[in-house]
Design an enzyme around this catalytic site. Sequence first.
Site, PDB file in Angstrom:
ATOM      1  CG  HIS A   1       3.875 -10.500   9.199  1.00 13.27           C
ATOM      2  ND1 HIS A   1       3.911 -10.305   7.829  1.00 13.27           N
ATOM      3  CD2 HIS A   1       5.056 -11.089   9.530  1.00 13.27           C
ATOM      4  CE1 HIS A   1       5.063 -10.736   7.360  1.00 13.27           C
ATOM      5  NE2 HIS A   1       5.771 -11.217   8.369  1.00 13.27           N
TER       6      HIS A   1
ATOM      7  CG  LEU B   1      -1.942  -1.145   1.220  1.00 15.22           C
ATOM      8  CD1 LEU B   1      -2.511  -1.387   2.610  1.00 15.22           C
ATOM      9  CD2 LEU B   1      -3.065  -0.834   0.224  1.00 15.22           C
TER      10      LEU B   1
ATOM     11  CG  ASN C   1      -0.998  -6.846   8.145  1.00 21.16           C
ATOM     12  OD1 ASN C   1      -1.892  -7.470   7.551  1.00 21.16           O
ATOM     13  ND2 ASN C   1       0.274  -7.098   7.967  1.00 21.16           N
TER      14      ASN C   1
ATOM     15  CG  ASP D   1       5.127  -7.061   6.920  1.00 22.61           C
ATOM     16  OD1 ASP D   1       3.903  -6.832   6.910  1.00 22.61           O
ATOM     17  OD2 ASP D   1       5.687  -7.780   6.067  1.00 22.61           O
TER      18      ASP D   1
ATOM     19  CB  SER E   1       3.086 -10.285  14.971  1.00 24.03           C
ATOM     20  OG  SER E   1       4.179 -11.102  15.250  1.00 24.03           O
TER      21      SER E   1
HETATM   22  C1  GRF Z   1      -2.283 -15.258   7.189  1.00 24.57           C
HETATM   23  O1  GRF Z   1      -1.243 -16.132   7.491  1.00 24.57           O
HETATM   24  C2  GRF Z   1      -1.921 -13.831   7.516  1.00 24.57           C
HETATM   25  O2  GRF Z   1      -1.058 -13.723   8.614  1.00 24.57           O
HETATM   26  C3  GRF Z   1      -1.203 -13.382   6.271  1.00 24.57           C
HETATM   27  O3  GRF Z   1      -1.900 -13.985   5.225  1.00 24.57           O
HETATM   28  C4  GRF Z   1      -2.535 -15.177   5.684  1.00 24.57           C
HETATM   29  C5  GRF Z   1      -3.986 -15.036   5.359  1.00 24.57           C
HETATM   30  O4  GRF Z   1      -4.690 -16.196   5.634  1.00 24.57           O
HETATM   31  N1  GRF Z   1      -1.140 -11.939   6.206  1.00 24.57           N
HETATM   32  P1  GRF Z   1      -6.286 -16.188   5.581  1.00 24.57           P
HETATM   33  O5  GRF Z   1      -6.685 -15.650   4.211  1.00 24.57           O
HETATM   34  O6  GRF Z   1      -6.767 -15.325   6.704  1.00 24.57           O
HETATM   35  O7  GRF Z   1      -6.661 -17.638   5.743  1.00 24.57           O
END
Ligand code: GRF
Length: 222
Positions: free
Chosen positions: A112, A96, A110, A152, A143
Amino acid sequence: MPEQFPVVILISGGGSNLQAIIDAAQTDDLAIDIRAVISNVPEVHGLARAQKAGIPTEVIKHTDFTCREDFDAALQTAIDGYQPKLVILAGFMRLLSDDFVNHYRGRMLNIHPSLLPDFKGLNTHQRALEAYRAGTLTQHGGSVHFVTPDLDGGPVILRASVPVKDDDSPESLAARVLVREHQIYPLVIRWFAEGRLSLKDNQAIFDGQPLKQTLSFDDLAL
Ligand code: GRF
């Protein structure tokens, strides 16, 4: 009934975190109003999850735009139309622009798939496995953090860890981490909705105090 806290959720994929948030919002645990789920990828399973829960969905394809700024501007207009107090990135796989991120500064979260600050960026499970096999890591996890222009790298609020095992693949590790992601994301969203969590300058504030150390889900007395 008290007014529910309005949020918009952005996704790009399967939406298991979205599902965890929807499930929590259907109980007394999380008093939020998910006004819309927006995906930059058509026909992903997360859209079906939202539709099943009766949540409005939109698809804004980044491939329809010639540059990132135009896509971000269209996304921002769509989000702001729902007047959310919080924007939740739940597996939203687009970089973004700074303008977009700054527009939502302090009101965008977010999740991660790593114990930040370790393994920012992509392929976190593969990189964690390599570190485990090199003997430099035993724990991996997920996290939740505030989104800032530092990719991140915004202030981390809550983490949850999982062990790494000898016979893990990136997929088995991802599945173990996702279980924990589904625990921590609804909780942090609840704190934000309850006014317990905010961002001041580049510092997370929790219960009126600067969050000096990232919280660990395992240490919380829930
Ligand atoms: C998750 O592992 C999240 O941490 C990352 O992307 C993945 C998304 O998984 N940013 P979902 O679409 O919520 O199953």
